[in-house]
Design a protein around this motif. Structure first.
Motif, PDB file in Angstrom:
ATOM      1  N   PHE A   1       0.841  -1.202   0.000  1.00  0.00           N
ATOM      2  CA  PHE A   1       0.000   0.000   0.000  1.00  0.00           C
ATOM      3  C   PHE A   1       0.877   1.253   0.000  1.00  0.00           C
ATOM      4  CE2 PHE A   1      -3.989  -2.243   1.300  1.00  0.00           C
ATOM      5  CZ  PHE A   1      -4.822  -1.644   0.375  1.00  0.00           C
ATOM      6  N   SER A   2       1.956   1.228   0.765  1.00  0.00           N
ATOM      7  CA  SER A   2       2.862   2.374   0.797  1.00  0.00           C
ATOM      8  C   SER A   2       3.490   2.597  -0.575  1.00  0.00           C
ATOM      9  CB  SER A   2       3.960   2.145   1.846  1.00  0.00           C
ATOM     10  OG  SER A   2       3.420   2.001   3.132  1.00  0.00           O
ATOM     11  N   PHE A   3       3.910   1.512  -1.200  1.00  0.00           N
ATOM     12  CA  PHE A   3       4.530   1.609  -2.522  1.00  0.00           C
ATOM     13  C   PHE A   3       3.556   2.217  -3.528  1.00  0.00           C
ATOM     14  CE2 PHE A   3       6.441   0.141  -6.472  1.00  0.00           C
ATOM     15  CZ  PHE A   3       7.808   0.216  -6.214  1.00  0.00           C
ATOM     16  N   GLY A   4       2.322   1.685  -3.566  1.00  0.00           N
ATOM     17  CA  GLY A   4       1.330   2.200  -4.506  1.00  0.00           C
ATOM     18  C   GLY A   4       0.925   3.627  -4.213  1.00  0.00           C
ATOM     19  N   PHE A   5       0.784   3.970  -2.924  1.00  0.00           N
ATOM     20  CA  PHE A   5       0.365   5.318  -2.552  1.00  0.00           C
ATOM     21  C   PHE A   5       1.428   6.344  -2.936  1.00  0.00           C
ATOM     22  CE2 PHE A   5       0.176   8.799   0.586  1.00  0.00           C
ATOM     23  CZ  PHE A   5      -1.112   9.268   0.303  1.00  0.00           C
ATOM     24  N   ILE A   6       2.704   6.007  -2.719  1.00  0.00           N
ATOM     25  CA  ILE A   6       3.774   6.942  -3.066  1.00  0.00           C
ATOM     26  C   ILE A   6       3.861   7.130  -4.576  1.00  0.00           C
ATOM     27  CG2 ILE A   6       6.283   7.292  -2.990  1.00  0.00           C
ATOM     28  CD1 ILE A   6       6.273   5.915  -0.256  1.00  0.00           C
ATOM     29  N   ILE A   7       3.563   6.077  -5.338  1.00  0.00           N
ATOM     30  CA  ILE A   7       3.523   6.212  -6.806  1.00  0.00           C
ATOM     31  C   ILE A   7       2.465   7.241  -7.200  1.00  0.00           C
ATOM     32  CG2 ILE A   7       2.925   5.068  -8.975  1.00  0.00           C
ATOM     33  CD1 ILE A   7       4.097   2.505  -7.827  1.00  0.00           C
ATOM     34  N   GLU A   8       1.257   7.101  -6.639  1.00  0.00           N
ATOM     35  CA  GLU A   8       0.183   8.034  -6.991  1.00  0.00           C
ATOM     36  C   GLU A   8       0.472   9.441  -6.473  1.00  0.00           C
ATOM     37  OE1 GLU A   8      -3.816   5.855  -7.944  1.00  0.00           O
ATOM     38  OE2 GLU A   8      -3.572   6.014  -5.764  1.00  0.00           O
ATOM     39  N   LEU A   9       1.172   9.532  -5.351  1.00  0.00           N
ATOM     40  CA  LEU A   9       1.457  10.828  -4.744  1.00  0.00           C
ATOM     41  C   LEU A   9       2.545  11.585  -5.506  1.00  0.00           C
ATOM     42  CD1 LEU A   9       0.587  12.474  -2.198  1.00  0.00           C
ATOM     43  CD2 LEU A   9       2.603  11.524  -1.058  1.00  0.00           C
ATOM     44  N   THR A  10       3.592  10.865  -5.933  1.00  0.00           N
ATOM     45  CA  THR A  10       4.734  11.510  -6.574  1.00  0.00           C
ATOM     46  C   THR A  10       4.785  11.315  -8.081  1.00  0.00           C
ATOM     47  OG1 THR A  10       6.188   9.575  -6.308  1.00  0.00           O
ATOM     48  CG2 THR A  10       6.059  11.128  -4.461  1.00  0.00           C
ATOM     49  N   GLY A  11       4.039  10.320  -8.584  1.00  0.00           N
ATOM     50  CA  GLY A  11       4.085  10.029 -10.013  1.00  0.00           C
ATOM     51  C   GLY A  11       5.326   9.276 -10.434  1.00  0.00           C
ATOM     52  N   SER A  12       6.080   8.767  -9.467  1.00  0.00           N
ATOM     53  CA  SER A  12       7.329   8.061  -9.780  1.00  0.00           C
ATOM     54  C   SER A  12       7.511   6.871  -8.857  1.00  0.00           C
ATOM     55  CB  SER A  12       8.523   9.006  -9.642  1.00  0.00           C
ATOM     56  OG  SER A  12       9.740   8.300  -9.720  1.00  0.00           O
ATOM     57  N   GLN A  13       7.969   5.758  -9.430  1.00  0.00           N
ATOM     58  CA  GLN A  13       8.266   4.591  -8.612  1.00  0.00           C
ATOM     59  C   GLN A  13       9.627   4.695  -7.925  1.00  0.00           C
ATOM     60  OE1 GLN A  13       7.137   0.628 -10.123  1.00  0.00           O
ATOM     61  NE2 GLN A  13       6.394   1.646 -11.958  1.00  0.00           N
ATOM     62  N   ARG A  14      10.475   5.630  -8.375  1.00  0.00           N
ATOM     63  CA  ARG A  14      11.792   5.768  -7.755  1.00  0.00           C
ATOM     64  C   ARG A  14      11.666   6.176  -6.289  1.00  0.00           C
ATOM     65  NH1 ARG A  14      16.181   5.649 -11.286  1.00  0.00           N
ATOM     66  NH2 ARG A  14      15.607   5.785 -13.492  1.00  0.00           N
ATOM     67  N   ALA A  15      10.756   7.099  -6.014  1.00  0.00           N
ATOM     68  CA  ALA A  15      10.554   7.528  -4.634  1.00  0.00           C
ATOM     69  C   ALA A  15      10.068   6.359  -3.781  1.00  0.00           C
ATOM     70  CB  ALA A  15       9.556   8.682  -4.584  1.00  0.00           C
ATOM     71  N   SER A  16       9.236   5.486  -4.369  1.00  0.00           N
ATOM     72  CA  SER A  16       8.750   4.319  -3.639  1.00  0.00           C
ATOM     73  C   SER A  16       9.892   3.368  -3.305  1.00  0.00           C
ATOM     74  CB  SER A  16       7.680   3.586  -4.461  1.00  0.00           C
ATOM     75  OG  SER A  16       6.530   4.389  -4.634  1.00  0.00           O
ATOM     76  N   VAL A  17      10.789   3.169  -4.266  1.00  0.00           N
ATOM     77  CA  VAL A  17      11.929   2.282  -4.041  1.00  0.00           C
ATOM     78  C   VAL A  17      12.834   2.835  -2.940  1.00  0.00           C
ATOM     79  CG1 VAL A  17      14.056   1.401  -5.081  1.00  0.00           C
ATOM     80  CG2 VAL A  17      11.905   1.270  -6.344  1.00  0.00           C
ATOM     81  N   LEU A  18      13.092   4.138  -2.975  1.00  0.00           N
ATOM     82  CA  LEU A  18      13.959   4.741  -1.964  1.00  0.00           C
ATOM     83  C   LEU A  18      13.339   4.665  -0.573  1.00  0.00           C
ATOM     84  CD1 LEU A  18      16.699   6.144  -1.756  1.00  0.00           C
ATOM     85  CD2 LEU A  18      15.503   8.342  -1.950  1.00  0.00           C
ATOM     86  N   SER A  19      12.002   4.744  -0.499  1.00  0.00           N
ATOM     87  CA  SER A  19      11.340   4.686   0.807  1.00  0.00           C
ATOM     88  C   SER A  19      11.535   3.332   1.489  1.00  0.00           C
ATOM     89  CB  SER A  19       9.842   4.973   0.645  1.00  0.00           C
ATOM     90  OG  SER A  19       9.181   3.906  -0.018  1.00  0.00           O
ATOM     91  N   LEU A  20      11.820   2.291   0.709  1.00  0.00           N
ATOM     92  CA  LEU A  20      12.017   0.960   1.291  1.00  0.00           C
ATOM     93  C   LEU A  20      13.258   0.894   2.172  1.00  0.00           C
ATOM     94  CD1 LEU A  20      11.176  -1.284  -1.819  1.00  0.00           C
ATOM     95  CD2 LEU A  20       9.670  -0.617   0.058  1.00  0.00           C
TER      96      LEU A  20
END
Length: 459
Positions: free
Chosen positions: A414-433
């Motif tokens: 859910f965090s990964f998907g939410f950050i994608i929708e929030l930032t428009g980028s999967q890179r930010a989701s990867v870094l959050s891990l």
């Protein structure tokens, strides 16, 4: 509240020696059977296929539309994928205590394992109809994906709980690693068959625009492989040990989870380990579930190269799991897990920094992830089985482990998907891990510290 003496008094030995080789190999064969789902449906062909048929691209390959409508709401297609998997894991987390309670009290964990693997296999077969040629194909595909995920992970609740019943404590690292190794080898063999389908679609009468038979055949092959090879462990695994808990209490599984949680108060090393596992597993599972979509849509890695990288991960994971198992024998399980988590942090930072279209860089990262992926899963499972108390209610303890794992995945996805929708980028989701892994590393440090303190007291 139970005292330490009261908690210990209800515990009884489960296994004093390891089961015969044919039983161990049969147990490991379920990894061989179900890992085809994990590779083809979770990691390679299905995610890339899903992203391709739910996106629109221009002639240069750039995505011009990546949104889909599902149940009346518009989603980014990759976010819908992660949300759907998160819901599947949430369902598993909610139902596994109920199922494990029934399995423990009636000794029919094998029956439940058979039910869920059959359900998952049928759902994979249902993905045969996941093409734009069928009406409501997106709804069908998402539903089948969720059901297959539930079938796979729910069956593992019962599969994992066999480990302390068939293996003595000193053999559990080795046997757990054998299961993962069987899984990687078996899944790669089926992946090769699916490669033939995808890269040479003409042998199936495909290859024309609007014809997706090569992908449909791959999904059907997974269903047959999973169901077919699972029959060997179903025949050879022993009849489970029956708990002496009263029969017929449907909610006793949740009560058992509360009891297990209460016992953790008196087992501080296990309590700290589970807390750290909760955090670093968020990162591990999210990377494994989202890696293909990240490579496909964010890094624009061609599907052929993407599949090669994922297969590379599976092949390197086999020696990786065995070497990390040996490392744990030299420096201890907790220290070996700390080494793995530090390695994972480096992988996430490298993944965030990868250039678009960097195929060889992606291959290098895939090799690194593959080396540590199987080892951390295998070692986590065996570490838990060694730290948990000896008890007849093995399914309840492993249900607690699995619920911890699934809730971590739900939060991670859910965090990964939410950050994608929030930032428009999967890179930010990867870094959050990195944050998840860092929290897990701190937890392992305190686990090791407590373990050392207990050893000093005992000596």
């Amino acid at each position: 509240m139970h005292t330490a003496t009261e908690a210990a008094s209800v515990l009884e030995p489960v296994v004093q020696k390891t089961a015969p080789k044919k039983v161990i190999n049969a147990w490991a064969m379920y990894d061989w059977a179900n890992s085809a789902y994990n590779l083809v449906i979770t990691s390679t062909i299905f995610p890339a296929y899903y992203e391709a048929i739910t996106s629109r691209r221009d002639d240069a390959g750039n995505v011009i539309r990546d949104q889909v409508t599902f149940l009346g709401r518009t989603f980014v297609n990759t976010s819908l994928y992660t949300y759907a998997l998160a819901i599947a894991f949430l369902i598993v987390a909610l139902i596994s205590p109920l199922l494990s309670s029934i399995a423990d009290t009636r000794g029919n964990k094998k029956t439940f394992m058979a039910f869920f693997l059959t359900m998952g296999s049928l759902a994979c077969a249902g993905l045969f109809f996941f093409t734009p040629n069928y009406p409501h194909f997106l709804f069908l595909g998402i539903v089948c994906m969720v059901i297959a995920c539930i079938g796979y992970w729910a069956s593992l609740v019962f599969y994992n709980s066999y480990l302390p019943e068939i293996a003595a404590p000193e053999d559990r690292d080795r046997i757990s690693a054998r299961g993962f190794s069987y899984g990687y080898v078996g899944s790669v063999l089926l992946q090769i068959v699916c490669f033939i389908f995808v890269f040479f679609p003409g042998i199936l009468g495909g290859g024309q625009k609007g014809n997706y038979i090569e992908f449909q055949a791959s999904f059907l092959a997974v269903a047959l492989w999973w169901f077919g090879f699972a029959q060997l462990p179903l025949r050879r695994l022993p009849r489970p040990v029956v708990s002496d808990r009263p029969r017929g209490a449907l909610l006793s599984g949740y009560q058992e989870l509360r009891k297990v949680f209460g016992q953790l108060t008196h087992i501080p090393v296990l309590k700290r380990f589970l807390t750290s596992f909760f955090f670093y597993n968020m990162g591990v599972q999210t990377v494994m579930l989202a890696a293909t979509l990240y490579g496909k849509s964010e890094l624009r890695i061609p599907t052929t190269n993407l599949i090669i990288a994922i297969v590379m991960i599976q092949l390197i994971a086999v020696p990786g799991a065995l070497l990390i198992s040996r490392l744990s024998g030299r420096i201890g399980n907790i220290r070996a897990l700390m080494v793995c988590v530090v390695f994972w942090i480096g992988c996430c930072i490298a993944g965030w920094a990868l250039p678009v279209g960097g195929i060889y860089e992606f291959y290098g990262l895939a090799a690194a992830v593959g080396f540590v992926m199987g080892g951390i899963q295998s070692l986590s499972r065996s570490t838990y089985s060694k730290l948990m108390p000896v008890t007849r209610d093995t399914t309840s303890f492993f249900s607690f482990y699995d619920v911890t794992e699934k809730i971590a995945i739900v939060i991670g996805m859910f965090s990964f998907g939410f950050i994608i929708e929030l930032t428009g980028s999967q890179r930010a989701s990867v870094l959050s891990l990195v944050g998840f892994f860092a929290a897990g590393l701190v937890g392992l440090f305190f686990t090791l510290k407590k373990q050392r303190a207990e050893v000093k007291i005992q000596n």
